[in-house]
Design an enzyme around this catalytic site. Structure first.
Site, mmCIF file in Angstrom:
data_model
loop_
_atom_site.group_PDB
_atom_site.id
_atom_site.type_symbol
_atom_site.label_atom_id
_atom_site.label_comp_id
_atom_site.label_asym_id
_atom_site.label_seq_id
_atom_site.Cartn_x
_atom_site.Cartn_y
_atom_site.Cartn_z
ATOM 1 N N HIS A 16 13.759 33.555 -40.422
ATOM 2 C CA HIS A 16 12.632 34.408 -40.287
ATOM 3 C C HIS A 16 12.856 35.727 -41.388
ATOM 4 C CE1 HIS A 16 10.818 37.971 -38.462
ATOM 5 N NE2 HIS A 16 10.169 37.017 -37.739
ATOM 6 N N GLU A 44 4.644 33.780 -42.586
ATOM 7 C CA GLU A 44 4.467 35.210 -42.171
ATOM 8 C C GLU A 44 4.704 35.956 -43.430
ATOM 9 O OE1 GLU A 44 5.800 35.523 -38.039
ATOM 10 O OE2 GLU A 44 7.679 35.623 -38.968
HETATM 11 P P1 PGA Z 1 4.604 40.963 -35.292
HETATM 12 O O1 PGA Z 1 5.970 39.904 -35.810
HETATM 13 O O2 PGA Z 1 3.759 39.977 -34.576
HETATM 14 O O3 PGA Z 1 5.176 42.030 -34.479
HETATM 15 O O4 PGA Z 1 4.156 41.349 -36.482
HETATM 16 C C1 PGA Z 1 5.707 38.600 -35.996
HETATM 17 C C2 PGA Z 1 7.215 38.072 -36.420
HETATM 18 O O5 PGA Z 1 7.988 38.866 -37.016
HETATM 19 O O6 PGA Z 1 7.336 36.713 -36.095
#
Ligand code: PGA
Length: 262
Positions: free
Chosen positions: A101, A171
């Site tokens: 992540h 992401e």
């Molecule tokens: P968010 O986070 O939906 O609050 O933008 C997503 C993530 O970091 O997995």
């Protein structure tokens, strides 16, 4: 695409929330109640590791299961203060684990570490959710090379059969969290899902590449989740803030259950 692709994978990443086990249990119970009724959604809740064991006792059936947010690269027990192995996580009920992540990469995890964590979790029999995403977009396509590198270093050395337990979460860092510039658009996500699938084909071969679900994460909420699934070329979502309140997350689950992916 067939098999597990038909089911949308909706992952709730609770990050370092909530502050008490009582609240974690309450939220999980109400998500589970909704998720248990949805046949087109695989729900995965990733709470802080400290809550996994108590939430694990509440899991019934396969529609709403647990994941961890991180793991360690060594699976043998040993002198690794503060770390938790994939065997330990799966022993208390985590079937999935998020690896790489951006918030962990920001505190020092590089592609090599991510690759080592990924292989130890796969060997422990877990499904891994490998996060990739660029800091920003440039006009020269540097961000595409950045994503390709994240994928290649993490996946190059894994035995091909493990691909069946790999999920990619795209992401973009600029779209994550409360300071996000903006969510990505479904078009951004579609373009990237095609690119990711192409890189995967080069790394693990076309047949395996087609079995790997791609998720989108970054400011997903009940207003935009459907559009990402309908037009993003993806098979699921990784949801941060909007997974913390059962009512909000359940809306995303319900809509996802009704949505056909492209
Ligand atoms: P968010 O986070 O939906 O609050 O933008 C997503 C993530 O970091 O997995």
């Amino acid at each position: 695409m067939a098999g597990k692709k038909d089911k949308k994978i909706i992952v709730g990443n609770w990050k370092m929330n909530p502050n008490s086990q009582v609240e974690a249990l309450r939220t999980f119970e109400s998500i589970k109640k909704k998720a248990g009724k949805l046949r087109n959604v695989q729900t995965v809740i990733c709470p802080p590791a400290i809550y996994l064991s108590s939430l694990g006792k509440k899991v019934t059936g396969h529609r709403c299961v647990l994941g961890a947010q991180n793991t360690f690269w060594e699976n043998k027990t040993g002198s690794f203060t503060g770390e938790t192995s994939a065997d330990m996580l799966s022993g208390v009920g985590a079937e999935y684990v998020i690896v790489g992540h951006s918030e962990r990469r920001a505190i020092g995890e590089d592609n090599k570490v991510v690759g080592k964590k990924l292989i130890s979790a796969l060997k422990a029999g877990m499904n891994i959710i490998l996060c990739v995403g660029e800091q920003e977009r440039d006009n020269d396509g540097e961000y595409l090379r950045f994503i390709a590198k994240e994928l290649v270093i993490a996946l190059n050395d894994i035995p091909r059969r493990y691909c069946l337990n790999v999920i990619i979460a795209y992401e973009p860092i600029w779209a994550i969290g409360k300071d996000a510039e903006r969510p990505a658009t479904p078009e951004d996500v579609h373009e990237m899902s095609i690119f990711i699938r192409k890189v995967l084909s080069e790394v693990v071969g076309k047949d395996f590449a087609m079995t790997i679900p791609i998720l989108y994460g970054g400011s997903v909420n009940p207003k935009n989740s459907q559009a990402f699934l309908e037009s993003g070329g993806i098979q699921g979502l990784l949801v941060g803030r909007a997974s913390l309140k059962a009512e909000t997350f359940n809306k995303i689950l319900e809509q996802s259950n009704e949505t056909s992916v492209s």
